[in-house]
Enzyme design. Structure first.
Site: not given
Length: 613
Positions: A474, A242
């Protein structure tokens, strides 16, 4: 004068779900030509001018077929074939299929001016209620302070002032790069190469990613021949790669970039995101005399890169010949001027000294060594992120203990900080720049969001001063603050989850982490009396070492503040951080409902859509 935007075409996958990896197509009032350049994959069977869509501000639209192949329109459950030179009327939510190739789009007609006015009036009201409106206008750090702060990514559709000092991918990938490593979770190769064509000219590119097998095979087929793909090993189930970072090697040094955006269109254009970068020179032969061999930043970086275990590759560097690019290669640079500390996570069961190298235990270890001003004793914490894991109160206390670490000048512990969780409400998402579609990137299910113990933590995403109240976050940030002063600030890829931060096991003797993550920690630090203003892309920039503090000197420490702090930002010790949301955060009211993406919402969004579509 440019025509006004009155509609969108939303790219769809073959199963008719929205394709978030492809950009929406903006339609202006009047004729808009759509063809092969508007599809995500090259298909020469489509004409360059395949169809013309003509929407109007009144809410009507028509489609005419310009190419040699027919088009299929699905409207109100009926399927209609439109032959070449044919024309048909369209309504909101009609599906358009370009054939051959089966390329699907959904037409979204924007609300009429009278309807949009209600959203604008609401926004104006919100601005009047807040202080320091448009504070981002004055966020213009000088070049010497840039490595000590971070920047927001530019957002499409905002006024120019709202993107002051903000960056795009082309502000990052610039100059004579000889090798690049792009680390990310999602990678849209078609978008990436069109948005940043400079990447095509870099001799060696490594993409470290977290995509699934199907997407990886597609990238493998489409990538330039000199690009290498690598997906790091995931030894524990439900983990991901990630981390979001870019490493650019130049003849003069290396650029290290840590950010929060996937390599896809919507992340770099429609959302609130953050990015930090700093350039570092090559070590010189006399570094062993002037400076220590290594520093904390260097050790943390190389330790993290070594775990990725990418296949070693060779790059030809001007004046240095062929050089092997592996984790150890990054020890060739001088990081003594690093302005941040790295906080990384890597999957595994970490014990002994390794337990304090990763995740929230790494953050705890660094904060325990830091001295903070007394005003931060028992000051509050903020957890802000875009995906919520399955949490329990025990783990949240464990996590909070790490983030509450630190001492004051008299060696008194800072003590527990009460956290608030900044999380968009359903109404925030509905009225956002993307409407309900923004909820695709806030992917938390109802079972995680509606746990009763979380209710006391919820706070609103309110970002008027950065003009990003409607640009859904985000970005991921964690911080401790007092009014507009900041004790420390973390910009990271980590969401609030055990998978990202790790969970203690076996009587606190083991830390289990599932995913790869990377973040940068901003701390108060000694003010550099001789700044290192090095740039990989400016041959006239200085490579001087930072002057070290000597005994007897009064040590001045930098102070971290928000954009809305009232004071002299030109003072050398003041570091302004573009925290995009309001501090203190505003707790939810009784009417606010936290967003969860697996729930239905019948109230239409700013594009007249419901959720799910």
């Amino acid at each position: 004068m440019a025509s006004s935007q009155v509609a969108y075409l939303i790219p769809l996958k073959p199963d008719l779900k929205e394709d978030n990896s492809s950009p929406r197509i903006t339609l202006s009032e009047g004729p808009n030509t759509i063809g092969r350049l508007n599809v995500s994959t090259t298909d020469k069977r489509l004409s360059r001018k395949h169809i013309t869509i003509t929407p109007s501000a009144s809410g009507s639209a028509s489609l005419s077929v310009e190419g040699t192949n027919p088009v299929v329109v699905r409207s109100s459950g009926e399927r209609k074939k439109v032959n070449p030179r044919g024309e048909v009327s369209l309504v909101n939510d009609d599906l358009i299929e370009l054939i051959p190739g089966h390329h699907f789009f959904k037409l979204v007609l924007l609300p009429r001016e009278s309807e949009r006015g209600s959203y604008e009036r609401a926004a104006k009201k919100a601005r009047k209620e807040g202080d320091d409106v448009e504070a981002i206008r004055s966020f213009c750090p000088d070049s010497e302070k840039l490595p000590s702060t971070f920047r927001l990514l530019s957002v499409d559709g905002l006024p120019d002032w709202a993107n002051t000092s903000c960056v795009s991918i082309n502000d990052v990938v610039e100059g004579d790069v000889v090798a690049a490593i792009l680390s990310n979770y999602m990678v849209d190769l078609d978008w990436l190469l069109s948005a940043c064509p400079k990447l095509v000219n870099i001799p060696q590119v490594m993409v470290v990613h977290g995509e699934g097998d199907g997407r990886q095979e597609y990238i493998q087929r489409k990538k330039p021949a000199n690009w290498i793909l690598h997906k790091p090993r995931l030894p524990i189930s439900f983990g991901t790669h990630h981390s979001k970072a870019i490493f650019l090697v130049y003849p003069r040094g290396v650029r290290v970039v840590v950010h929060t955006a996937n390599l896809i269109h919507v992340d770099w254009n429609n959302k609130s995101q953050g990015l930090w970068m700093q350039d570092f020179p090559w070590k010189s032969d006399d570094d062993n005399i002037d400076t220590p061999k290594v520093c904390g930043f260097e050790d943390d970086l190389v330790d993290y890169l070594a775990v990725l275990k990418w296949p070693e590759f060779t790059a030809c560097l001007p004046g240095r010949g062929n050089v092997k690019i592996n984790a150890a290669f990054f020890r060739k640079f001088d990081y003594s001027s690093a302005t941040v500390r790295l906080i990384a996570s890597v999957p595994g069961y970490h014990t002994g000294s390794n337990m304090r190298k990763w995740g929230h235990m790494k953050l705890r270890t660094i904060l325990q060594e830091c001295v903070f001003d007394r005003e931060f004793r028992r000051s509050p914490l903020v957890y802000q992120f875009s995906s919520l894991g399955s949490l329990d109160e025990k783990w949240l206390a464990e996590f909070g203990a790490s983030l509450s670490s630190g001492i004051t000048e008299d060696r008194t512990p800072l003590g527990h900080g009460d956290p608030l969780i900044i999380w968009p409400t359903v109404e925030d998402v509905r009225c956002s720049l993307e409407g309900y579609a923004a909820g695709n990137a806030i992917p938390s299910p109802l079972k995680n969001v509606e746990k009763p113990f979380l209710k006391k933590y919820w706070a609103k995403w309110k970002a008027d001063h950065s003009a990003r109240s409607r640009a859904m976050p985000h970005i991921k940030t964690f911080t401790r603050y007092s009014d507009q002063k900041i004790a420390w600030f973390l910009l990271t890829s980590s969401n609030l989850s055990k998978a990202a931060w790790g969970a203690l096991q076996k009587n606190n003797s083991q830390l289990m982490i599932r995913s790869y993550e990377l973040g940068v920690l901003f701390l108060p630090s000694p003010v550099k009396t001789q700044a290192c203003n090095f740039s990989c892309t400016d041959n006239n920039s200085s490579t001087k070492k930072v002057k070290q503090e000597t005994k007897g000197e009064v040590e001045k420490r930098s102070k971290l503040v928000t954009m809305t702090w009232q004071g002299d930002r030109d003072s050398p010790e003041i570091i302004s951080l573009p925290v995009p949301y309001q501090l203190p955060p505003k707790p939810y009211s009784s009417e606010d409902v936290p967003w969860s993406w697996d729930r239905g919402y019948s109230k239409k969004d700013v594009y007249g859509q419901v959720w799910p579509r």
